[in-house]
Write a protein that holds these residues in place. Structure first.
Motif, PDB file in Angstrom:
ATOM      1  N   ASN A 158       0.826  -1.218   0.000  1.00  0.00           N
ATOM      2  CA  ASN A 158       0.000   0.000   0.000  1.00  0.00           C
ATOM      3  C   ASN A 158       0.856   1.263   0.000  1.00  0.00           C
ATOM      4  OD1 ASN A 158      -2.446  -1.531   0.117  1.00  0.00           O
ATOM      5  ND2 ASN A 158      -2.144  -1.784   2.324  1.00  0.00           N
ATOM      6  N   GLY A 159       2.066   1.144  -0.508  1.00  0.00           N
ATOM      7  CA  GLY A 159       2.939   2.307  -0.629  1.00  0.00           C
ATOM      8  C   GLY A 159       2.630   3.095  -1.884  1.00  0.00           C
ATOM      9  N   GLU A 160       2.761   4.420  -1.806  1.00  0.00           N
ATOM     10  CA  GLU A 160       2.493   5.281  -2.953  1.00  0.00           C
ATOM     11  C   GLU A 160       3.782   5.537  -3.735  1.00  0.00           C
ATOM     12  OE1 GLU A 160       0.192   8.754  -2.293  1.00  0.00           O
ATOM     13  OE2 GLU A 160      -1.095   7.804  -0.794  1.00  0.00           O
ATOM     14  N   ILE A 161       3.605   5.784  -5.036  1.00  0.00           N
ATOM     15  CA  ILE A 161       4.738   5.889  -5.959  1.00  0.00           C
ATOM     16  C   ILE A 161       4.702   7.223  -6.696  1.00  0.00           C
ATOM     17  CG2 ILE A 161       5.774   4.889  -8.039  1.00  0.00           C
ATOM     18  CD1 ILE A 161       4.566   2.200  -7.146  1.00  0.00           C
ATOM     19  N   LYS A 162       5.877   7.820  -6.850  1.00  0.00           N
ATOM     20  CA  LYS A 162       6.040   9.045  -7.625  1.00  0.00           C
ATOM     21  C   LYS A 162       7.027   8.776  -8.756  1.00  0.00           C
ATOM     22  CE  LYS A 162       6.015  13.551  -8.546  1.00  0.00           C
ATOM     23  NZ  LYS A 162       4.812  14.269  -9.033  1.00  0.00           N
ATOM     24  N   GLN A 163       6.694   9.201  -9.978  1.00  0.00           N
ATOM     25  CA  GLN A 163       7.572   9.015 -11.124  1.00  0.00           C
ATOM     26  C   GLN A 163       8.070  10.382 -11.613  1.00  0.00           C
ATOM     27  OE1 GLN A 163       6.309   5.665 -13.826  1.00  0.00           O
ATOM     28  NE2 GLN A 163       4.305   6.082 -12.905  1.00  0.00           N
ATOM     29  N   VAL A 164       9.384  10.455 -11.844  1.00  0.00           N
ATOM     30  CA  VAL A 164      10.033  11.724 -12.194  1.00  0.00           C
ATOM     31  C   VAL A 164      10.916  11.506 -13.423  1.00  0.00           C
ATOM     32  CG1 VAL A 164      11.608  13.534 -11.386  1.00  0.00           C
ATOM     33  CG2 VAL A 164      10.052  12.412  -9.754  1.00  0.00           C
ATOM     34  N   PRO A 165      10.829  12.355 -14.441  1.00  0.00           N
ATOM     35  CA  PRO A 165      11.719  12.196 -15.606  1.00  0.00           C
ATOM     36  C   PRO A 165      13.168  12.498 -15.236  1.00  0.00           C
ATOM     37  CG  PRO A 165      10.453  14.237 -15.774  1.00  0.00           C
ATOM     38  CD  PRO A 165       9.905  13.488 -14.585  1.00  0.00           C
ATOM     39  N   VAL A 166      14.085  11.645 -15.728  1.00  0.00           N
ATOM     40  CA  VAL A 166      15.513  11.827 -15.468  1.00  0.00           C
ATOM     41  C   VAL A 166      16.281  11.713 -16.782  1.00  0.00           C
ATOM     42  CG1 VAL A 166      15.373  10.965 -13.104  1.00  0.00           C
ATOM     43  CG2 VAL A 166      15.865   9.359 -14.968  1.00  0.00           C
ATOM     44  N   ARG A 167      17.521  12.168 -16.740  1.00  0.00           N
ATOM     45  CA  ARG A 167      18.359  12.129 -17.943  1.00  0.00           C
ATOM     46  C   ARG A 167      18.921  10.733 -18.174  1.00  0.00           C
ATOM     47  NH1 ARG A 167      22.249  16.876 -16.122  1.00  0.00           N
ATOM     48  NH2 ARG A 167      21.637  15.988 -14.095  1.00  0.00           N
ATOM     49  N   HIS A 168      19.260  10.451 -19.424  1.00  0.00           N
ATOM     50  CA  HIS A 168      19.845   9.163 -19.791  1.00  0.00           C
ATOM     51  C   HIS A 168      20.982   9.413 -20.773  1.00  0.00           C
ATOM     52  CE1 HIS A 168      19.752   4.963 -21.622  1.00  0.00           C
ATOM     53  NE2 HIS A 168      19.917   4.759 -20.338  1.00  0.00           N
ATOM     54  N   PHE A 169      22.067   8.631 -20.627  1.00  0.00           N
ATOM     55  CA  PHE A 169      23.270   8.842 -21.414  1.00  0.00           C
ATOM     56  C   PHE A 169      23.720   7.524 -22.050  1.00  0.00           C
ATOM     57  CE2 PHE A 169      23.127  11.670 -17.775  1.00  0.00           C
ATOM     58  CZ  PHE A 169      23.319  12.917 -18.353  1.00  0.00           C
ATOM     59  N   PRO A 170      24.438   7.601 -23.158  1.00  0.00           N
ATOM     60  CA  PRO A 170      24.978   6.371 -23.759  1.00  0.00           C
ATOM     61  C   PRO A 170      26.021   5.740 -22.839  1.00  0.00           C
ATOM     62  CG  PRO A 170      25.063   8.224 -25.304  1.00  0.00           C
ATOM     63  CD  PRO A 170      24.754   8.797 -23.950  1.00  0.00           C
ATOM     64  N   ARG A 171      26.127   4.422 -22.877  1.00  0.00           N
ATOM     65  CA  ARG A 171      27.210   3.732 -22.159  1.00  0.00           C
ATOM     66  C   ARG A 171      28.518   4.045 -22.874  1.00  0.00           C
ATOM     67  NH1 ARG A 171      29.054  -1.022 -19.298  1.00  0.00           N
ATOM     68  NH2 ARG A 171      27.038  -1.532 -18.395  1.00  0.00           N
ATOM     69  N   ILE A 172      29.524   4.479 -22.105  1.00  0.00           N
ATOM     70  CA  ILE A 172      30.797   4.859 -22.732  1.00  0.00           C
ATOM     71  C   ILE A 172      31.936   3.911 -22.359  1.00  0.00           C
ATOM     72  CG2 ILE A 172      30.135   7.281 -22.847  1.00  0.00           C
ATOM     73  CD1 ILE A 172      32.011   7.809 -20.504  1.00  0.00           C
ATOM     74  N   ALA A 173      31.686   2.966 -21.441  1.00  0.00           N
ATOM     75  CA  ALA A 173      32.734   2.006 -21.066  1.00  0.00           C
ATOM     76  C   ALA A 173      32.075   0.715 -20.615  1.00  0.00           C
ATOM     77  CB  ALA A 173      33.624   2.564 -19.950  1.00  0.00           C
TER      78      ALA A 173
END
Length: 255
Positions: free
Chosen positions: A203-218
């Motif tokens: 019964n926990g509530e959830i919040k969704q937030v947009p975040v940045r995403h980057f290519p894998r470099i290694a």
């Protein structure tokens, strides 16, 4: 008396100025020797800039490269960085469980060691930490291959249909949970894909937030078509079975 190098002195000053932590950030590691120096650099920058008191807990999931040696070097003498090492490779869900089990702060977070998301975006999630059991990022502009994006989209749609969790991007490796909820999550292989649904069982509530995403470099991705698509399909049925039998109780009085 001995002299510290500039990097070690900076780490030491940051440790002295943050005597108490409220967030443990679990960083699972499996053969990521090429990324770990950058992980330390990125987190040191984040620690210096963030208003929140946080620390890193590396969970070495049975790496066979030099990851453990590098982790120990990063952690030596600085309580901003801590680690546990699993005796063998157990998978991402087991590494997350181990990290959550060993978290001793009010909140526990998660980020991948490939740094395709940035720790700086934890500050976006931390704003909501007291109001939601889980604050999870979703990758608004993913920098992955077409095949990876398509398989994730299919798996996410099927999971939402099966679990009704409404999570946009459950695989996003940037999350913060209230530790009291995180420690009650029923863990199983593949659990990491169902964290929003498993929080909802409490019964926990959830919040969704947009975040940045980057290519894998290694380094190299450890998850391919089978474990991004076929595995999640099978796990959805396991979740449905468990949901019907899940025990969730509250104590009303105690003497």
């Amino acid at each position: 008396m001995f002299l510290l190098g500039m990097e070690e002195l900076t780490d030491h000053i940051m440790n002295l100025s943050h005597p108490k932590f409220e967030l443990t950030i679990v960083v699972p590691v499996y053969n990521e020797e090429d990324n770990l120096a950058r992980v330390k650099e990125e987190f040191n920058s984040y620690f210096s800039a963030s208003p929140y008191r946080s620390k890193v807990l590396f969970v070495n999931d049975g790496s066979s490269d030099y990851s453990q040696m590098m982790i120990e070097k990063i952690c030596k003498g600085f309580d901003r960085f801590q680690y546990i090492e699993l005796s063998k490779n157990m998978g991402l869900s087991a590494a997350l469980k181990a990290g959550i089990d060993h978290a001793n702060t009010e909140f526990v977070g998660y980020i991948d060691s490939d740094l395709q998301t940035t720790p700086f975006d934890f500050d976006l999630l931390m704003k909501y930490r007291h109001d939601y059991a889980l604050v999870t990022g979703y990758r608004k502009d993913r920098k992955d291959s077409f095949v990876k994006n398509m398989s994730s989209t299919i798996a996410n749609n099927f999971r939402r249909f099966m679990t009704k969790d409404k999570a946009i991007d459950t695989g996003c490796p940037l999350k913060i949970m209230q530790t009291k909820y995180a420690k009650k999550i029923p863990f199983f292989t593949g659990m990491h894909r169902f964290i929003p649904a498993l929080i909802m069982l409490q019964n926990g509530e959830i919040k969704q937030v947009p975040v940045r995403h980057f290519p894998r470099i290694a380094g190299e991705a450890k998850y391919h078509l089978f474990n991004r698509l076929i595995g999640p399909f099978k796990d959805c049925f396991a979740y449905r079975w468990m949901k019907k039998r899940y025990i969730n109780y509250e104590i009303s009085n105690q003497g």
